[in-house]
Design a protein around this motif. Sequence first.
Motif, short mmCIF file in Angstrom:
data_model
loop_
_atom_site.label_atom_id
_atom_site.label_comp_id
_atom_site.label_asym_id
_atom_site.label_seq_id
_atom_site.Cartn_x
_atom_site.Cartn_y
_atom_site.Cartn_z
N LEU A 233 -2.97 9.96 -9.03
CA LEU A 233 -2.07 9.51 -8.54
C LEU A 233 -0.84 10.30 -8.15
N THR B 210 3.30 11.67 -6.75
CA THR B 210 4.38 12.02 -5.47
C THR B 210 4.85 12.89 -4.78
N ARG C 1 0.66 -1.55 0.31
CA ARG C 1 0.23 -0.55 -0.13
C ARG C 1 0.82 0.95 -0.28
N LEU C 2 0.33 2.90 -0.52
CA LEU C 2 0.81 3.66 -0.19
C LEU C 2 1.86 4.49 0.59
N ASP C 3 2.54 4.84 0.65
CA ASP C 3 2.44 5.66 2.04
C ASP C 3 2.40 6.91 1.97
N SER C 4 1.25 7.26 2.70
CA SER C 4 0.86 8.81 2.81
C SER C 4 2.00 9.85 2.44
N SER C 5 2.80 9.73 3.79
CA SER C 5 3.88 11.11 3.20
C SER C 5 4.87 10.41 2.55
N LYS C 6 4.26 9.81 1.51
CA LYS C 6 4.68 10.25 -0.23
C LYS C 6 4.11 9.72 -1.15
N SER D 98 -9.28 8.34 -10.15
CA SER D 98 -8.09 8.86 -8.76
C SER D 98 -7.08 9.57 -9.24
N GLN E 155 0.04 11.23 -2.76
CA GLN E 155 -1.20 12.16 -2.39
C GLN E 155 -2.46 11.31 -3.36
#
Length: 411
Positions: A243, A245, A222-227, A241, A229
């Motif tokens: 995506l 970085t 899963r995506l890291d929300s800090s990297k 949607s 959006q």
Amino acid sequence: IASSLVKINKEGKYIGNLLIDKVTEQYAGVYTCCTHNFIKGQKETSCVDITLAVEEVVSVDQHSEDTDYTLVMGSQVYGTIGYPLAASCKATGLPRPTISIERTDNQCGTVSTITKANDIEIIQVEYENNTYCNSDSFKCCGNNTIQGNPFSDCQQITVSFVDPEKPNDVKIENAGNLASDDSSLVSLMETLLLNCSAKSFPESEFAWEYRNSDSASNTFQRLDSSKFQVAISKEKGFTSSMLSTIGTVGDVFSGTNYEFQCTAKNVFGQTSVIKSIKITSSSANQVSANVYLGVGVVLFIVALVAIFVMYIFFIISSGKKKKSDLGVMSCVVCKCCEPKETPVDRQQPAFDYKLLSLEKMATNSFHVPLYSHPRLVPVDPADSFTRAPVYRELEQLTVQTNSMSKYEQLF
């Protein structure tokens, strides 16, 4: 909410102000402004009444909301067959408007009215577990009166019911700078932009995952929300949607080959798609330059081949032309005929020219027409050509054989 403020103007008069942050109907009424002073110890007071009329012309708007089984687009409300739907509109105005519904279609819903605030009235049409109504339409109207003048506004709302379905036409598109050259390329120096779109009703929710294709584990994570959006948008039955970085691709990824998986899901099912991405250190200009260079090399090779083909064609054409020139030369040789009497000083030949084949040239006597004198040059095909002392221009010409090449030399 409200406060008073006293100021002194340039003339030395006191001015009292009443400040109201947001005027609503509850502030309508009569306000009294009073001032006082003291004269000889006596308090003197003076007051004035100010009437505040809070007024706003009525306006009506769509008030339906999206749910798991409902999709709202402008004045159109989509519902799912077999599931409840509530379509509503609101009227805003001061004094508070009254709201009503005018039925214009199947009338397959139940009308209810809900008042939420002093300046807003909401009316709603409810469709409970609808299985028989394919569509409905109604007009929502609001009315109010300001200083004895009536005002009204209406909004047409259409309701349609569709069959439930899971997301379809799901796809991922690379929206980066290098996508025009190669849809899988992303530069280290740019922001990753991937757009996942789906057609579905009800609308879709999205989940993103990615993996390093070169990694031994090769599992999606899963995506890291800090990297990363994600931004969601809806338009004409499609949900998207985007995506991206946070920062450049080089700040987030260390590998070269990645796969991104987008899963679109609603209450009736889900659909997943995968997009392969290759990370390159080249910029958009460099990739375009490489593409143009490759195209240029191909065009150069094609040009060389074309020139070579034209050269071969020219050589073949020249050979054919040389052979045809022999035929042209033979046109100068004419069957001997009786000469006509021509003055010596005449500059044009007086002979009857006729074309001869090569066989006739080997079996007949010929003459060379002289353009400055009617004298003939007799030739016997059985003998070798000898020097013909006819004209000083011809005295240097010597013909040794009967071959066609010698006819060329002679003429």
